[in-house]
Design an enzyme around this catalytic site. Structure first.
Site, PDB file in Angstrom:
ATOM      1  N   ARG A  12       1.823 -49.408   8.978  1.00 45.52           N
ATOM      2  CA  ARG A  12       1.347 -50.174  10.162  1.00 45.52           C
ATOM      3  C   ARG A  12       1.431 -49.039  11.285  1.00 45.52           C
ATOM      4  O   ARG A  12       2.616 -48.562  11.755  1.00 45.52           O
ATOM      5  CB  ARG A  12       2.257 -51.392  10.458  1.00 45.52           C
ATOM      6  CG  ARG A  12       2.357 -52.301   9.403  1.00 45.52           C
ATOM      7  CD  ARG A  12       2.781 -53.635   9.913  1.00 45.52           C
ATOM      8  NE  ARG A  12       3.356 -54.519   8.936  1.00 45.52           N
ATOM      9  CZ  ARG A  12       2.740 -55.653   8.506  1.00 45.52           C
ATOM     10  NH1 ARG A  12       1.425 -55.616   9.090  1.00 45.52           N
ATOM     11  NH2 ARG A  12       3.026 -56.363   7.544  1.00 45.52           N
ATOM     12  N   GLY A  70      -5.871 -56.202   6.445  1.00 42.64           N
ATOM     13  CA  GLY A  70      -5.790 -57.629   7.159  1.00 42.64           C
ATOM     14  C   GLY A  70      -6.521 -57.700   8.367  1.00 42.64           C
ATOM     15  O   GLY A  70      -7.199 -56.807   8.545  1.00 42.64           O
ATOM     16  N   GLY A 106      -5.440 -56.879  11.506  1.00 41.80           N
ATOM     17  CA  GLY A 106      -5.503 -55.723  12.435  1.00 41.80           C
ATOM     18  C   GLY A 106      -6.311 -54.593  11.846  1.00 41.80           C
ATOM     19  O   GLY A 106      -7.035 -54.001  12.632  1.00 41.80           O
ATOM     20  N   THR A 107      -6.354 -54.337  10.526  1.00 41.44           N
ATOM     21  CA  THR A 107      -6.930 -53.473   9.827  1.00 41.44           C
ATOM     22  C   THR A 107      -8.486 -53.580  10.113  1.00 41.44           C
ATOM     23  O   THR A 107      -9.215 -52.390  10.164  1.00 41.44           O
ATOM     24  CB  THR A 107      -6.702 -53.277   8.317  1.00 41.44           C
ATOM     25  OG1 THR A 107      -5.335 -53.240   7.972  1.00 41.44           O
ATOM     26  CG2 THR A 107      -7.430 -52.482   7.463  1.00 41.44           C
ATOM     27  N   ASP A 164      -1.373 -63.935   4.155  1.00 41.32           N
ATOM     28  CA  ASP A 164      -1.391 -65.006   5.069  1.00 41.32           C
ATOM     29  C   ASP A 164      -2.618 -65.581   5.046  1.00 41.32           C
ATOM     30  O   ASP A 164      -2.631 -66.945   5.935  1.00 41.32           O
ATOM     31  CB  ASP A 164      -1.388 -64.117   6.625  1.00 41.32           C
ATOM     32  CG  ASP A 164       0.196 -63.642   6.908  1.00 41.32           C
ATOM     33  OD1 ASP A 164       1.070 -63.951   5.799  1.00 41.32           O
ATOM     34  OD2 ASP A 164       0.348 -62.931   7.771  1.00 41.32           O
ATOM     35  N   ARG A 207      20.859 -76.042   4.721  1.00 39.22           N
ATOM     36  CA  ARG A 207      21.014 -74.469   4.311  1.00 39.22           C
ATOM     37  C   ARG A 207      19.351 -74.138   4.655  1.00 39.22           C
ATOM     38  O   ARG A 207      18.625 -74.663   4.377  1.00 39.22           O
ATOM     39  CB  ARG A 207      21.256 -74.236   2.978  1.00 39.22           C
ATOM     40  CG  ARG A 207      22.752 -75.060   2.731  1.00 39.22           C
ATOM     41  CD  ARG A 207      23.697 -73.712   3.082  1.00 39.22           C
ATOM     42  NE  ARG A 207      25.152 -74.161   2.532  1.00 39.22           N
ATOM     43  CZ  ARG A 207      25.973 -75.055   3.086  1.00 39.22           C
ATOM     44  NH1 ARG A 207      25.559 -75.548   4.085  1.00 39.22           N
ATOM     45  NH2 ARG A 207      27.138 -75.149   2.404  1.00 39.22           N
ATOM     46  N   LEU A 229       9.820 -61.203  -1.549  1.00 38.09           N
ATOM     47  CA  LEU A 229       9.684 -61.677  -2.961  1.00 38.09           C
ATOM     48  C   LEU A 229       7.926 -62.119  -2.994  1.00 38.09           C
ATOM     49  O   LEU A 229       7.540 -62.027  -3.741  1.00 38.09           O
ATOM     50  CB  LEU A 229      10.625 -62.851  -3.310  1.00 38.09           C
ATOM     51  CG  LEU A 229      11.828 -62.235  -3.560  1.00 38.09           C
ATOM     52  CD1 LEU A 229      12.860 -63.487  -3.606  1.00 38.09           C
ATOM     53  CD2 LEU A 229      12.054 -61.319  -4.652  1.00 38.09           C
TER      54      LEU A 229
END
Ligand SMILES: Nc1ncnc2c1ncn2[C@@H]1O[C@H](COP(=O)(O)OP(=O)(O)O)[C@@H](O)[C@H]1O
Ligand SMILES: O=P(O)(O)OC[C@H]1O[C@](O)(COP(=O)(O)O)[C@@H](O)[C@@H]1O
EC number: 2.7.1.11
Length: 366
Positions: free
Chosen positions: A73, A109, A111-112, A134, A279, A286
């Site tokens: 990035r 993505g 930005g790219t 995303d 929790r 991952l």
């Protein structure tokens, strides 16, 4: 024809499958083709680095996660700052020329895609490919990497469910997605989450606490069943009280209040107000690592081959996309700077609400 390929932004499953399909299409269908890989995204292009990609480099990578080219990035703001008489954008364009490229494939993505559009405006022949877990790139039904991440996240929620049930706890599962809640929404729906919190639908602490409280009072189907809750939280979920703030101001305010993440903050409040053991589980990287699922391998391969075919036909300044079952393309200038977000009143959210799934917004809890 000399072709350059780079991968930029967060990595995701399917990048290598795209690289392979571009390479194999070019080698099998184009005359006198030369292919080079540019390491570490726009960083490599700024430094003017490239290495040849040969047929053997495309072998055995279809199912490999990550990216053989490396990614990065690059802070965009620095790209337009002039240093030694040239901005980084201009440096990238002159390196494109020096490398003798006829076409550059940018796998990345939102930005790219913005930088890709700028390179295009400067006269480089660029073709974008929509990568991101995303799924927030404008103009495409789906991005490669998303399906794999959704499956990993859904399977993780399945696993979290059994421990939540055993202990009668509320579990907040944090899922990636800063601007867009697609991943939390799809994984949450696929795994039967009770509540899904996404950036597009600001949530109220009262609504979440009331829901947890009421579900704690419900009787289970059998004498043995204890009430528990699964709440899928997108990492970019926002409280209704902070919805009006810009991302930067929101982050600053959270630090000021001593909050770490929205998930952690929410867990503390829920437990404190309801007394229900709560929790958190952050799925994190991952979701991005490892082998692409079959859907993403096929999608990535189709997108890559289609993009290479566009290059062969001399169609540049575009990004390939999925529309229904077809692979199509959009003008980079048209999609750069735009995001595809979940519609709060769209079909998916309405469907979810119709079967009782909560979004933490002002909705009557029965
Ligand atoms: N607003 C922007 N305008 C132009 N280029 C940008 C912008 N934001 C990011 N980029 C460029 O795109 C690259 C990747 O962007 P990033 O947001 O990190 O990932 P992604 O492409 O997956 O969205 C950055 O390193 C930067 O070079
Ligand atoms: O890899 P980093 O820099 O920690 O960034 C994490 C971000 O990257 C993502 O995994 C993917 O984002 P992009 O595909 O847009 O790069 C987001 O979901 C997450 O917010």
């Amino acid at each position: 024809m000399k072709i350059g390929i780079l991968t930029s932004g967060g990595d995701c499953p399917g990048l290598n499958a795209v690289i392979r399909a571009i390479g194999l299409y070019a080698l099998n269908n184009m005359e006198n083709v030369e292919i080079v890989g540019i390491p570490e995204g726009y960083g490599g292009l700024i430094r003017g680095e490239c290495r040849p990609l040969r047929r053997q480099d495309f072998s055995d990578i279809l199912d490999r996660g990550g990216t053989i080219l490396g990614t990065s990035r690059q802070p965009y703001k620095l790209m337009t700052v002039e240093e030694n008489g040239e901005t980084r954008l201009q440096e990238m364009c002159s390196n494109y020329q020096k490398m003798g490229l006829d076409c550059l494939f940018t796998l990345g993505g939102a930005g790219t895609h913005k930088t890709a559009a700028l390179l295009c405006a400067e006269g480089c022949n660029v073709i974008g490919l929509p990568k991101t877990i995303d799924n927030d790139i404008y103009g495409t039904d789906v991005t490669f990497g998303f399906q794999t991440a959704a499956e990993i996240a859904a399977e993780s929620i399945d696993r979290i469910r059994t421990t939540a049930a055993g202990h009668g706890r509320t579990m907040l599962v944090e899922i990636m997605g800063n601007k867009a809640g697609w991943l939390a929404l799809h994984a949450g729906l696929a795994a039967g989450a009770d509540m899904i919190l996404i950036p597009e639908i600001p949530f109220s602490l009262d609504a979440v606490c009331e829901f947890v409280q009421k579900s704690g009072e419900r009787k289970g189907a059998s004498d043995w069943e204890r009430p528990y809750n699964i709440i899928a939280v997108a990492e970019g979920a926002v409280l209704d009280s902070e919805a009006a703030y810009k991302k930067k101001d929101r982050a600053f305010a959270r630090i000021e209040r001593g909050e770490s993440t929205v998930t952690q903050h929410l867990a503390e409040i829920v437990e404190e107000r309801t007394g229900v053991e709560t929790r958190t589980s952050v799925l994190g990287y991952l979701q991005r690592g490892g082998t692409p699922c079959a859907y993403d391998r096929l999608l990535s391969s189709r997108l890559g081959a289609f993009a290479a075919d566009l290059a062969a036909k001399g169609v540049f300044g575009v990004s390939v996309a999925v529309s229904g079952n077809r692979i199509v393309y959009n003008a980079l200038a048209e999609i750069a700077g735009r995001y595809k977000l979940v519609e709060p009143d769209g079909e998916l959210v309405r469907f979810a609400k119709s079967i009782g799934i909560r979004f933490g917004d002002a909705q009557k809890i029965s």
